[in-house]
Every structure is written in structure tokens, then in C-alpha cells.
Design a protein around this motif. Structure first.
Motif, PDB file in Angstrom:
ATOM      1  N   ARG A   1       0.637  -1.222  -0.080  1.00  0.00           N
ATOM      2  CA  ARG A   1      -0.023   0.204   0.120  1.00  0.00           C
ATOM      3  C   ARG A   1       0.779   1.472   0.128  1.00  0.00           C
ATOM      4  NH1 ARG A   1      -5.580   0.930   3.246  1.00  0.00           N
ATOM      5  NH2 ARG A   1      -6.207  -0.799   1.744  1.00  0.00           N
ATOM      6  N   ALA A   2       1.995   1.184   0.868  1.00  0.00           N
ATOM      7  CA  ALA A   2       2.938   2.400   0.874  1.00  0.00           C
ATOM      8  C   ALA A   2       3.419   2.508  -0.396  1.00  0.00           C
ATOM      9  CB  ALA A   2       3.842   2.021   1.826  1.00  0.00           C
ATOM     10  N   PHE A   3       3.732   1.440  -1.167  1.00  0.00           N
ATOM     11  CA  PHE A   3       4.456   1.574  -2.545  1.00  0.00           C
ATOM     12  C   PHE A   3       3.309   2.086  -3.539  1.00  0.00           C
ATOM     13  CE2 PHE A   3       4.600  -0.137  -7.091  1.00  0.00           C
ATOM     14  CZ  PHE A   3       5.742   0.024  -7.180  1.00  0.00           C
ATOM     15  N   ASP A   4       2.203   1.700  -3.443  1.00  0.00           N
ATOM     16  CA  ASP A   4       1.148   2.265  -4.470  1.00  0.00           C
ATOM     17  C   ASP A   4       0.851   3.730  -4.166  1.00  0.00           C
ATOM     18  OD1 ASP A   4      -1.026   1.352  -6.342  1.00  0.00           O
ATOM     19  OD2 ASP A   4      -2.503   2.442  -4.833  1.00  0.00           O
ATOM     20  N   ARG A   5       0.757   4.293  -2.956  1.00  0.00           N
ATOM     21  CA  ARG A   5       0.655   5.667  -2.530  1.00  0.00           C
ATOM     22  C   ARG A   5       1.857   6.483  -3.050  1.00  0.00           C
ATOM     23  NH1 ARG A   5      -2.073   5.431   3.411  1.00  0.00           N
ATOM     24  NH2 ARG A   5      -4.282   4.675   2.558  1.00  0.00           N
ATOM     25  N   LYS A   6       3.009   5.994  -2.748  1.00  0.00           N
ATOM     26  CA  LYS A   6       4.198   6.427  -3.257  1.00  0.00           C
ATOM     27  C   LYS A   6       4.437   6.617  -4.949  1.00  0.00           C
ATOM     28  CE  LYS A   6       8.459   8.111  -2.877  1.00  0.00           C
ATOM     29  NZ  LYS A   6       8.856   9.307  -1.923  1.00  0.00           N
ATOM     30  N   SER A   7       3.655   5.672  -5.635  1.00  0.00           N
ATOM     31  CA  SER A   7       3.755   5.700  -7.215  1.00  0.00           C
ATOM     32  C   SER A   7       2.651   6.832  -7.730  1.00  0.00           C
ATOM     33  CB  SER A   7       3.574   4.157  -7.647  1.00  0.00           C
ATOM     34  OG  SER A   7       4.543   3.480  -7.389  1.00  0.00           O
ATOM     35  N   VAL A   8       1.698   6.759  -7.044  1.00  0.00           N
ATOM     36  CA  VAL A   8       0.752   7.824  -7.493  1.00  0.00           C
ATOM     37  C   VAL A   8       1.240   9.105  -7.236  1.00  0.00           C
ATOM     38  CG1 VAL A   8      -1.697   8.893  -6.996  1.00  0.00           C
ATOM     39  CG2 VAL A   8      -1.445   6.510  -7.061  1.00  0.00           C
ATOM     40  N   ASN A   9       1.796   9.314  -6.073  1.00  0.00           N
ATOM     41  CA  ASN A   9       2.523  10.680  -5.796  1.00  0.00           C
ATOM     42  C   ASN A   9       3.526  11.001  -6.726  1.00  0.00           C
ATOM     43  OD1 ASN A   9       1.135  11.383  -3.575  1.00  0.00           O
ATOM     44  ND2 ASN A   9       2.335  10.487  -2.039  1.00  0.00           N
ATOM     45  N   LEU A  10       4.103  10.091  -7.254  1.00  0.00           N
ATOM     46  CA  LEU A  10       5.588  10.421  -8.193  1.00  0.00           C
ATOM     47  C   LEU A  10       4.991  10.918  -9.617  1.00  0.00           C
ATOM     48  CD1 LEU A  10       7.659   7.257  -7.464  1.00  0.00           C
ATOM     49  CD2 LEU A  10       8.270   9.438  -6.927  1.00  0.00           C
ATOM     50  N   GLN A  11       3.672  10.409 -10.013  1.00  0.00           N
ATOM     51  CA  GLN A  11       3.143  10.410 -11.164  1.00  0.00           C
ATOM     52  C   GLN A  11       2.556  11.891 -11.176  1.00  0.00           C
ATOM     53  OE1 GLN A  11      -0.266  11.134 -12.059  1.00  0.00           O
ATOM     54  NE2 GLN A  11       0.365  11.404 -14.394  1.00  0.00           N
ATOM     55  N   ARG A  12       1.936  12.436 -10.080  1.00  0.00           N
ATOM     56  CA  ARG A  12       1.447  13.804  -9.956  1.00  0.00           C
ATOM     57  C   ARG A  12       2.609  14.417  -9.935  1.00  0.00           C
ATOM     58  NH1 ARG A  12      -3.302  12.110 -11.720  1.00  0.00           N
ATOM     59  NH2 ARG A  12      -4.615  11.399  -9.914  1.00  0.00           N
ATOM     60  N   GLN A  13       3.777  14.145  -9.555  1.00  0.00           N
ATOM     61  CA  GLN A  13       5.046  15.147  -9.806  1.00  0.00           C
ATOM     62  C   GLN A  13       5.562  15.265 -10.876  1.00  0.00           C
ATOM     63  OE1 GLN A  13       7.396  13.528  -6.279  1.00  0.00           O
ATOM     64  NE2 GLN A  13       5.999  13.919  -4.891  1.00  0.00           N
ATOM     65  N   GLY A  14       5.252  14.310 -11.855  1.00  0.00           N
ATOM     66  CA  GLY A  14       5.708  14.224 -13.215  1.00  0.00           C
ATOM     67  C   GLY A  14       6.836  13.505 -13.240  1.00  0.00           C
ATOM     68  N   ARG A  15       7.211  12.623 -12.364  1.00  0.00           N
ATOM     69  CA  ARG A  15       8.437  11.789 -12.234  1.00  0.00           C
ATOM     70  C   ARG A  15       7.982  10.302 -12.825  1.00  0.00           C
ATOM     71  NH1 ARG A  15      10.321  12.499  -5.869  1.00  0.00           N
ATOM     72  NH2 ARG A  15      11.768  11.288  -6.544  1.00  0.00           N
ATOM     73  N   MET A  16       6.969  10.063 -12.908  1.00  0.00           N
ATOM     74  CA  MET A  16       6.585   8.767 -13.800  1.00  0.00           C
ATOM     75  C   MET A  16       5.245   9.041 -14.828  1.00  0.00           C
ATOM     76  SD  MET A  16       6.760   5.512 -10.961  1.00  0.00           S
ATOM     77  CE  MET A  16       4.880   5.755 -10.754  1.00  0.00           C
ATOM     78  N   GLY A  17       5.015   8.178 -15.633  1.00  0.00           N
ATOM     79  CA  GLY A  17       4.035   8.424 -16.535  1.00  0.00           C
ATOM     80  C   GLY A  17       2.686   7.817 -15.999  1.00  0.00           C
ATOM     81  N   THR A  18       1.641   7.616 -16.690  1.00  0.00           N
ATOM     82  CA  THR A  18       0.444   7.141 -16.139  1.00  0.00           C
ATOM     83  C   THR A  18       0.488   5.986 -15.310  1.00  0.00           C
ATOM     84  OG1 THR A  18      -0.765   8.171 -18.204  1.00  0.00           O
ATOM     85  CG2 THR A  18      -1.892   6.605 -16.844  1.00  0.00           C
ATOM     86  N   TYR A  19      -0.052   6.060 -14.265  1.00  0.00           N
ATOM     87  CA  TYR A  19       0.021   4.732 -13.341  1.00  0.00           C
ATOM     88  C   TYR A  19      -1.311   4.229 -13.189  1.00  0.00           C
ATOM     89  CZ  TYR A  19       0.993   2.361  -9.075  1.00  0.00           C
ATOM     90  OH  TYR A  19       1.106   1.429  -7.902  1.00  0.00           O
ATOM     91  N   ALA A  20      -1.400   2.761 -12.723  1.00  0.00           N
ATOM     92  CA  ALA A  20      -2.560   2.060 -12.361  1.00  0.00           C
ATOM     93  C   ALA A  20      -2.655   1.759 -10.890  1.00  0.00           C
ATOM     94  CB  ALA A  20      -2.753   0.970 -13.444  1.00  0.00           C
ATOM     95  N   PRO A  21      -3.308   2.509 -10.223  1.00  0.00           N
ATOM     96  CA  PRO A  21      -3.235   2.351  -8.687  1.00  0.00           C
ATOM     97  C   PRO A  21      -4.091   1.084  -8.171  1.00  0.00           C
ATOM     98  CG  PRO A  21      -4.781   3.995  -9.028  1.00  0.00           C
ATOM     99  CD  PRO A  21      -4.096   3.766 -10.437  1.00  0.00           C
ATOM    100  N   PHE A  22      -3.526   0.275  -7.239  1.00  0.00           N
ATOM    101  CA  PHE A  22      -4.378  -0.851  -6.890  1.00  0.00           C
ATOM    102  C   PHE A  22      -4.957  -0.799  -5.346  1.00  0.00           C
ATOM    103  CE2 PHE A  22       0.109  -1.642  -5.939  1.00  0.00           C
ATOM    104  CZ  PHE A  22       0.189  -1.852  -4.627  1.00  0.00           C
ATOM    105  N   GLU A  23      -4.745   0.477  -4.750  1.00  0.00           N
ATOM    106  CA  GLU A  23      -5.170   0.629  -3.507  1.00  0.00           C
ATOM    107  C   GLU A  23      -6.413   0.102  -3.079  1.00  0.00           C
ATOM    108  OE1 GLU A  23      -5.477   3.639   0.548  1.00  0.00           O
ATOM    109  OE2 GLU A  23      -4.396   4.083  -1.334  1.00  0.00           O
TER     110      GLU A  23
END
Length: 369
Positions: free
Chosen positions: A52-74
Motif C-alpha cells: 500500500r505504501a508503494f502504491d501511494r508513493k507511485s501515485v505521488n510520483l506520477q502527480r509530480q511528473g516523475r512517472m507516466g500514467t500509473y494504475a493504482p491498486f489500493e
């Protein structure tokens, strides 16, 4: 829990057959003695908290422009973590674009998942000794691959299984029916694991399927069908463990439907408020059926968990995630020309032509900047 298709009345209510071990209040509904010990329970919770912590981090990274479109699973942690923990290290995993938790638990390195969503080709590499296929973005295509791999394992006399993850939307694809039909005929050691989170992007399940459940479709292919509470990690783990043993005994495939819910959007490019009451639905599921809260309640009642352990683990998790992120961001930026490679053994003329056009576009863009 499971039913033989020969015993199944397809008009019977599948809702009455929902397999649940741990209630939303954190109470055991059936004995798990000799099946899940205390150390495994704690590990299940630690894995869900970690993912869950990984998923939340990934969503934040996308919002910061550090990753592309992301599919969350929380919200789907119990389904993914519980199923992956029931597998052996040499079992094959065929994930979708949302099954990062399952992949992590089965041995995929976090930095590679970050790389994948950064568009880097190295994000699809499976670690040595693991059999994790790259995330499948086309809907249901990985199901065919899972059946073929399972059939190959059977022909070789190997004692492993292939698990194919998919959502409720995939059950409307031809690949779903072709896969189950072939697996049923040849009794391949395949586990079809459907996470029914109620929506195929914006299409609710009731507008997609006349059958009340996905699990009941197992009857048409003469295989076992299981309907499980997808937010109950004990139930998910036991259902998949039983399917693994059944497959390894040569008794063929199993179709498992895990009823769950994704709290967030289909992807970070989606706005779920346009097609469902996002705020109230997510609030209801979080408050009454959250997979982490459910197990946490049980562990605390047994004296196996407390707030101090929780905070200590969260600190360790964040540190580990940051280390993997640093490693991913140290890689050279993804080369967009890789999108033309690794599909055909010999690229056809139109692909080569498109690649040359893209090279010119990149060159022009660099010169202008």
C-alpha cells in the motif's frame, strides 16, 4: 469453498457460496488451525502495508511528473498479496498493468516497477529465478499465454502452475473464453484469478454481465469455480493454495473470483467521479471492508501487532521504497525508439518507416530546444 462443475446447479445463488474466513470486524468465521500460523499472519499484514505504501508513493510520483500514467491498486491488497503468497517460487505469474503488489510479493524488484511506469524497457525484466511476465496492458491477452505456459509445464512433467490475473472487464473478451475452454479440455495447471472490483474502467459489472458472478462461468468449462471475499487475505490465500494443490495433482484449472474494490481511479489519467459516486463508495469500503484494517484488528486482538510495530515497519518500508526509487531514477532516461523493437523478429516495412519518422521528430525537437 470450491465446487465441482458436475455438482453445480448454475441457477443456484453464488452469493450464498462466498468464501470468507475473516470477517470485516476481524473475527474468524472458520478454523484455520494448521493452515495459517501466526508468523504467516503477521507476514501477510506486513506485505499488505508495504505494497500500500508503494502504491501511494507511485501515485505521488506520477502527480509530480516523475512517472507516466500509473494504475493504482489500493483496496485490492488482500487479493494480490494473498494470492501471490500461496505460490511457489517457480510458478509462473501473468500480471496485468494493475498487479504490482502481486509481482512484488512474487519477487519482482520495486525499482523495475518504477522503471516500467517511467517507460523504460528494463522495467519488464524478471529477476533471476522468477517467472514473472511483463504487465499485460491489452485486456485478457495474458490469459492465453498463461494457459500455453501451463500446458507446456504439464507436457514436460513439471510440478508448477501458471496464474493469470485479470479484471472483470477481461471476461467480456474472447481471450477469456478461449483460455478457459482450452484449459478445461487439456486440464492445464492454470489458475484464473479475477479481481472483480466492480468496474471495467467506467462500465459497472451489472452492465457487462448477465451472470450474477464470474465464478459460476466455471461450469461451462468443467472446472472448479470459487467465489471469494477479495478483501479477506486468509480466504484468498487458502482458495489459491487449494487451487495450486489441485493443479499439481493433475486435476486441472480453477477459476477464482475475488470480490474487491479499487479506492482510486482506473489510472491516474481517469476521473472516476464522472461515472460513480467516488467519494461515498470509497469511504464506505474503507470504513467497512478495508483489507488492512480487517487483519490489523485480528492481529491486535491476538497481541501480535501494535502501533509501535506499525510505525517501525512504516519507517523501514519508506526507506526501502526510497532506495529503489533512487536506483530507478539513476537509470538513463527511457529511449522512446524502443517502442518499435522487441515485437517482431524482423520488423515489417511500416514499422521501420514509423521508426525513421520518429527519429526525425526527435532530432527536430532536440534542435529546436
Amino acid at each position: 469453498m470450491a465446487m465441482k462443475s458436475s455438482e453445480l446447479n448454475v441457477f443456484e445463488s453464488y452469493e450464498e457460496r462466498l468464501f470468507q474466513v475473516l470477517s470485516p470486524e476481524g473475527e474468524l468465521k472458520t478454523s484455520i488451525t494448521g493452515k495459517i500460523d501466526e508468523s504467516l499472519m503477521v507476514k501477510m499484514y506486513e506485505n499488505m502495508l508495504f505494497t500500500r505504501a508503494f502504491d501511494r508513493k507511485s501515485v505521488n510520483l506520477q502527480r509530480q511528473g516523475r512517472m507516466g500514467t500509473y494504475a493504482p491498486f489500493e483496496g485490492q491488497e488482500a487479493s494480490q498479496v494473498g494470492s501471490a503468497m500461496a505460490l511457489a517460487l517457480d510458478d509462473w505469474m501473468f500480471p496485468t498493468y494493475r498487479d504490482h503488489a502481486a509481482a512484488i510479493i512474487h519477487g519482482q524488484e520495486m525499482f523495475r516497477i518504477f522503471l516500467y511506469w517511467m517507460g523504460h524497457i528494463d522495467g519488464s525484466i524478471s529477476p533471476e529465478g522468477r517467472r514473472i511476465m511483463p504487465p499485460a496492458v491489452p485486456i485478457a491477452t495474458q490469459m492465453v499465454h498463461a494457459v500455453g505456459t501451463a500446458w507446456a509445464s504439464k507436457l514436460k512433467g513439471e510440478k508448477n502452475v501458471s496464474i493469470a490475473y485479470f479484471g472483470d472487464g477481461a471476461t467480456s473478451e474472447g481471450d477469456f473464453h478461449e483460455s478457459l475452454n482450452f484449459a478445461g479440455v487439456f486440464k492445464t495447471p492454470t489458475i484464473f484469478f479475477c479481481q472483480n472490483n466492480g468496474y471495467a474502467i467506467s462500465v459497472p459489472f451489472e452492465k457487462q454481465s448477465a451472470s450474477k458472478t464470474i465464478a459460476q462461468r466455471a461450469a461451462a468449462y468443467d472446472m472448479e469455480g470459487v467465489l471469494v471475499d477479495g478483501n479477506d487475505i486468509f480466504a484468498v490465500y487458502l482458495a489459491v493454495a487449494e487451487a495450486v494443490e489441485r493443479a499439481k495433482r493433475g486435476e486441472g484449472p480453477t477459476l477464482i473470483e475475488a470480490n474487491t474494490f479499487r479506492y482510486g481511479a482506473h489510472t491516474t489519467a481517469d476521473d472516476p467521479k464522472k461515472y460513480r459516486d467516488q467519494e461515498n463508495l470509497s469511504k464506505e469500503w474503507r470504513e467497512t471492508r478495508d483489507p488492512l484494517t480487517r487483519l490489523q484488528k485480528y492481529l491486535m486482538k491476538k497481541g501480535l501487532w501494535n502501533a509501535e510495530k506499525e510505525q517501525e515497519l512504516l519507517n523501514q518500508v519508506q526507506q526501502k521504497i526510497d532506495e529503489h526509487l533512487k536506483k530507478a531514477e539513476s537509470y538513463q532516461k527511457a529511449d522512446p525508439l524502443h517502442m518499435f523493437d522487441h515485437v517482431y523478429a524482423e520488423a515489417p516495412w511500416n514499422i521501420n518507416e514509423q521508426k525513421q519518422e520518429w527519429k526525425q521528430f526527435i532530432k527536430k525537437d532536440v534542435n529546436e530546444s
